[in-house]
Design an enzyme around this catalytic site. Sequence first.
Site: not given
Length: 504
Positions: A14, A17, A49, A51, A82, A104, A339, A350
């Site tokens: 899950g 990704a 993960i 984070v 952001k 930016p 990953l 990214t």
Amino acid sequence: MLENNMRSMVIVGGGSAGWMTALYLNRLFNQDQKNFDITVIESPDIGIIGVGEATVHSVRFFFAAMGLDESELLRATNGTLKTGIMFRDWMKPIGGKTHEYFHPFEQVRLGRGLDMSSAWMVTGRDAKERYDEGVSLSAALIKEGHGPKGPNSAPYQGVVPYGYHIDATLLARFLRGKAVEAGVHHVEATVTDVSVESENIVAVHTGDTQYQGDMFIDCTGFRGLLIEKLKPGNWNSFTDALPCNKAVAIQRDLADGEVPNPYTVATALSNGWSWQIDLTNRQGTGYVYDGNRISSDEAEAELRAFLGPQSNVLKCTHLNMKVGCREEFWIGNCIATGLAGGFIEPLESTGLHLINLAAGLMGTHLLARQTSQANRDSFNRLMRGFYQDLKQFIVLHYCLSDRDDSDFWCAAQATVKHTPWLENQLEIWKHKICEFHDLAGSFSTTFSDENYRYILYGMQHYPALTFQMDAGAADSLFSQMKLMRENALAATMPHGAFLDRLKM
């Protein structure tokens, strides 16, 4: 009706990704007429993960294309906006002040003759402002605490481009709900075995149950459970150019009354760098470092010292990072993404972008009646190119540093030797502006000449230009820029005010 031999697709894993891929492919293949059964097998025992909490601005377009309500998405993920990344301490102090610059997502293009960047260079404006302050609107907005949106901004639209800060675990949960609602099958189970015949996966096993499929998507993280079964050791390491291979992540409370910043902060430390990402309910921080130079305990101690004793730490996690990418992302009937496909340190946020790219390529490469090796080769070539281009862009941040306070930073300046194209371009860029044609024909998908300029000139890598510009023309150009900044400030809201509106 779409003719295709593949009638079933099994996504193992899950996280962002798995659920981004499932949501995208289901919407593409099944929105008008059902062409594929898509199943996501997600382990209740193996956590994500979770984070990677900042994005580039292009992820907006993915969320919009999936028909997601932006306000709902932000509320569900404790999200903030952001407008870019503030880099601090990547060079020695300049004039007794901490070195910093802002990257930016935009650059204003003005001037009928000389381009904006060249005009900034030849008029000596570096003596009174940073490069980003001179050529962008976002730098002015963050100085006043403003985000990218105005009171009447439409969903996914702003005065300047923007990305997000989002809780990665909550994002996966949110996307899962939307995917299941749209018809994706969700199985909670742990895959324990993979059956392979003739370089194809026949089935994956979860205890006594097996799941067969025509196509398998590997979203099992660094383990690469499925793709490794087909071709063990199928990996191209980037650790020669990018030596940071570990991270320690700390979640901490925001201080009372602290308004989340509409930008990420990346601060260079002794053996790597620290991120600071503000959500509505907490701050995510971490230290990406070279584990061959300091221990995990030393890294955690340095990060805690950097954050200060007043920090109320909610959670601390240590991570091993597998830096590089697959030589072959697609083998037989299995594609690795997230990953499982590759990883480059999150300096430019990214992670979700690369998942988005892979999903888009799946959408175009899986439409044929039969999958040819030429299709696989095309997919693999493009994905390798995306990672290689990103690798050299990240190296750019390190190799321009003049820090010499640790062995790590002394060595960082030599990392460019592992990216020959970049090494050659840096010599060229000593004598000319970085321009579109320098990167034309590359695999770059989100970082253009404009982005390269923010890093180059933020790190004081200025070209030696001797061109003279008429003073009146220069004054007119930058007066126009000043007016645009004032208008942008008038048109946007303080970031805190925008977040307050989300709660209503």
